[in-house]
Write a protein that holds these residues in place. Structure first.
Motif, mmCIF file in Angstrom:
data_model
loop_
_atom_site.group_PDB
_atom_site.id
_atom_site.type_symbol
_atom_site.label_atom_id
_atom_site.label_comp_id
_atom_site.label_asym_id
_atom_site.label_seq_id
_atom_site.Cartn_x
_atom_site.Cartn_y
_atom_site.Cartn_z
ATOM 1 N N LEU A 1 0.818 -1.201 0.000
ATOM 2 C CA LEU A 1 0.000 0.000 0.000
ATOM 3 C C LEU A 1 0.857 1.258 0.000
ATOM 4 O O LEU A 1 0.596 2.175 -0.756
ATOM 5 C CB LEU A 1 -0.927 0.005 1.229
ATOM 6 N N GLU A 2 1.867 1.276 0.857
ATOM 7 C CA GLU A 2 2.707 2.473 0.952
ATOM 8 C C GLU A 2 3.439 2.775 -0.350
ATOM 9 O O GLU A 2 3.650 3.923 -0.686
ATOM 10 C CB GLU A 2 3.712 2.331 2.088
ATOM 11 N N SER A 3 3.816 1.751 -1.114
ATOM 12 C CA SER A 3 4.548 1.975 -2.358
ATOM 13 C C SER A 3 3.631 2.410 -3.496
ATOM 14 O O SER A 3 4.107 2.856 -4.530
ATOM 15 C CB SER A 3 5.306 0.712 -2.764
ATOM 16 N N GLY A 4 2.319 2.264 -3.321
ATOM 17 C CA GLY A 4 1.372 2.693 -4.343
ATOM 18 C C GLY A 4 1.091 1.666 -5.414
ATOM 19 O O GLY A 4 0.435 1.969 -6.397
ATOM 20 N N ILE A 5 1.574 0.428 -5.263
ATOM 21 C CA ILE A 5 1.355 -0.572 -6.314
ATOM 22 C C ILE A 5 0.061 -1.358 -6.137
ATOM 23 O O ILE A 5 -0.357 -2.045 -7.052
ATOM 24 C CB ILE A 5 2.549 -1.536 -6.438
ATOM 25 N N VAL A 6 -0.572 -1.264 -4.981
ATOM 26 C CA VAL A 6 -1.832 -1.984 -4.754
ATOM 27 C C VAL A 6 -2.966 -1.164 -5.354
ATOM 28 O O VAL A 6 -3.167 -0.013 -4.984
ATOM 29 C CB VAL A 6 -2.075 -2.238 -3.248
ATOM 30 N N GLN A 7 -3.710 -1.756 -6.274
ATOM 31 C CA GLN A 7 -4.802 -1.060 -6.946
ATOM 32 C C GLN A 7 -6.169 -1.511 -6.455
ATOM 33 O O GLN A 7 -7.139 -0.780 -6.571
ATOM 34 C CB GLN A 7 -4.709 -1.270 -8.448
ATOM 35 N N GLN A 8 -6.247 -2.727 -5.931
ATOM 36 C CA GLN A 8 -7.527 -3.280 -5.513
ATOM 37 C C GLN A 8 -7.309 -4.187 -4.308
ATOM 38 O O GLN A 8 -6.280 -4.849 -4.197
ATOM 39 C CB GLN A 8 -8.143 -4.081 -6.662
ATOM 40 N N VAL A 9 -8.277 -4.201 -3.411
ATOM 41 C CA VAL A 9 -8.213 -5.098 -2.257
ATOM 42 C C VAL A 9 -9.491 -5.932 -2.201
ATOM 43 O O VAL A 9 -10.555 -5.496 -2.643
ATOM 44 C CB VAL A 9 -8.013 -4.347 -0.919
ATOM 45 N N PRO B 1 -4.972 -8.351 9.048
ATOM 46 C CA PRO B 1 -5.026 -8.306 7.586
ATOM 47 C C PRO B 1 -4.016 -7.331 6.984
ATOM 48 O O PRO B 1 -3.596 -7.486 5.853
ATOM 49 C CB PRO B 1 -6.447 -7.850 7.271
ATOM 50 N N ILE B 2 -3.648 -6.305 7.745
ATOM 51 C CA ILE B 2 -2.714 -5.298 7.239
ATOM 52 C C ILE B 2 -1.608 -5.118 8.261
ATOM 53 O O ILE B 2 -1.851 -4.693 9.378
ATOM 54 C CB ILE B 2 -3.424 -3.951 6.985
ATOM 55 N N GLU B 3 -0.397 -5.442 7.865
ATOM 56 C CA GLU B 3 0.761 -5.287 8.747
ATOM 57 C C GLU B 3 1.375 -3.905 8.541
ATOM 58 O O GLU B 3 0.928 -3.130 7.710
ATOM 59 C CB GLU B 3 1.797 -6.377 8.428
ATOM 60 N N GLY B 4 2.393 -3.606 9.268
ATOM 61 C CA GLY B 4 3.115 -2.348 9.102
ATOM 62 C C GLY B 4 2.866 -1.405 10.262
ATOM 63 O O GLY B 4 2.255 -1.760 11.266
ATOM 64 N N ALA B 5 3.331 -0.185 10.091
ATOM 65 C CA ALA B 5 3.272 0.808 11.167
ATOM 66 C C ALA B 5 1.874 1.372 11.369
ATOM 67 O O ALA B 5 1.548 1.864 12.438
ATOM 68 C CB ALA B 5 4.250 1.939 10.862
ATOM 69 N N ASP C 1 -7.494 10.594 9.187
ATOM 70 C CA ASP C 1 -7.340 11.319 7.915
ATOM 71 C C ASP C 1 -6.178 10.789 7.078
ATOM 72 O O ASP C 1 -6.116 11.029 5.883
ATOM 73 C CB ASP C 1 -7.119 12.805 8.168
ATOM 74 N N ALA C 2 -5.247 10.068 7.711
ATOM 75 C CA ALA C 2 -4.088 9.535 6.996
ATOM 76 C C ALA C 2 -4.322 8.121 6.475
ATOM 77 O O ALA C 2 -3.457 7.557 5.827
ATOM 78 C CB ALA C 2 -2.865 9.549 7.922
ATOM 79 N N ALA C 3 -5.492 7.566 6.724
ATOM 80 C CA ALA C 3 -5.786 6.190 6.309
ATOM 81 C C ALA C 3 -5.900 6.089 4.792
ATOM 82 O O ALA C 3 -6.228 7.058 4.107
ATOM 83 C CB ALA C 3 -7.087 5.726 6.952
ATOM 84 N N PHE C 4 -5.617 4.910 4.267
ATOM 85 C CA PHE C 4 -5.839 4.650 2.851
ATOM 86 C C PHE C 4 -7.343 4.622 2.606
ATOM 87 O O PHE C 4 -8.094 3.987 3.358
ATOM 88 C CB PHE C 4 -5.223 3.312 2.442
ATOM 89 N N GLN C 5 -7.790 5.288 1.571
ATOM 90 C CA GLN C 5 -9.205 5.365 1.245
ATOM 91 C C GLN C 5 -9.540 4.348 0.156
ATOM 92 O O GLN C 5 -8.750 4.136 -0.760
ATOM 93 C CB GLN C 5 -9.567 6.771 0.753
ATOM 94 N N LEU C 6 -10.705 3.744 0.276
ATOM 95 C CA LEU C 6 -11.190 2.798 -0.727
ATOM 96 C C LEU C 6 -12.363 3.429 -1.463
ATOM 97 O O LEU C 6 -13.099 4.236 -0.904
ATOM 98 C CB LEU C 6 -11.604 1.490 -0.058
#
Length: 67
Positions: free
Chosen positions: A1-9, A26-30, A36-41
């Protein structure tokens, strides 16, 4: 997700409970510090697969995301 390569979940929800102290998430990492900083779907779709549910969404690419 952070690298921007994920297009669909895809997330599957089943009528079963798993867990425990060492259960994986389901989602690892920091993560993020603020909602407001969350990834939006977007363009989410819900499909019933027997007793399970499939939620399919596109990841909104937002270059101005603040972590």
């Amino acid at each position: 997700l952070e690298s921007g390569i994920v297009q669909q979940v895809q997330a599957y929800i089943a009528p079963k409970l798993f867990g425990g102290r060492d259960a994986k998430t389901p989602i690892e990492g920091a993560g993020v510090s603020f909602p407001d900083a969350a990834f939006q779907l977007k363009n989410s779709r819900l499909e019933r697969l027997g007793e399970d549910l499939l939620i399919e969404s596109e990841v909104e690419q937002n270059v101005h995301r603040n972590c």
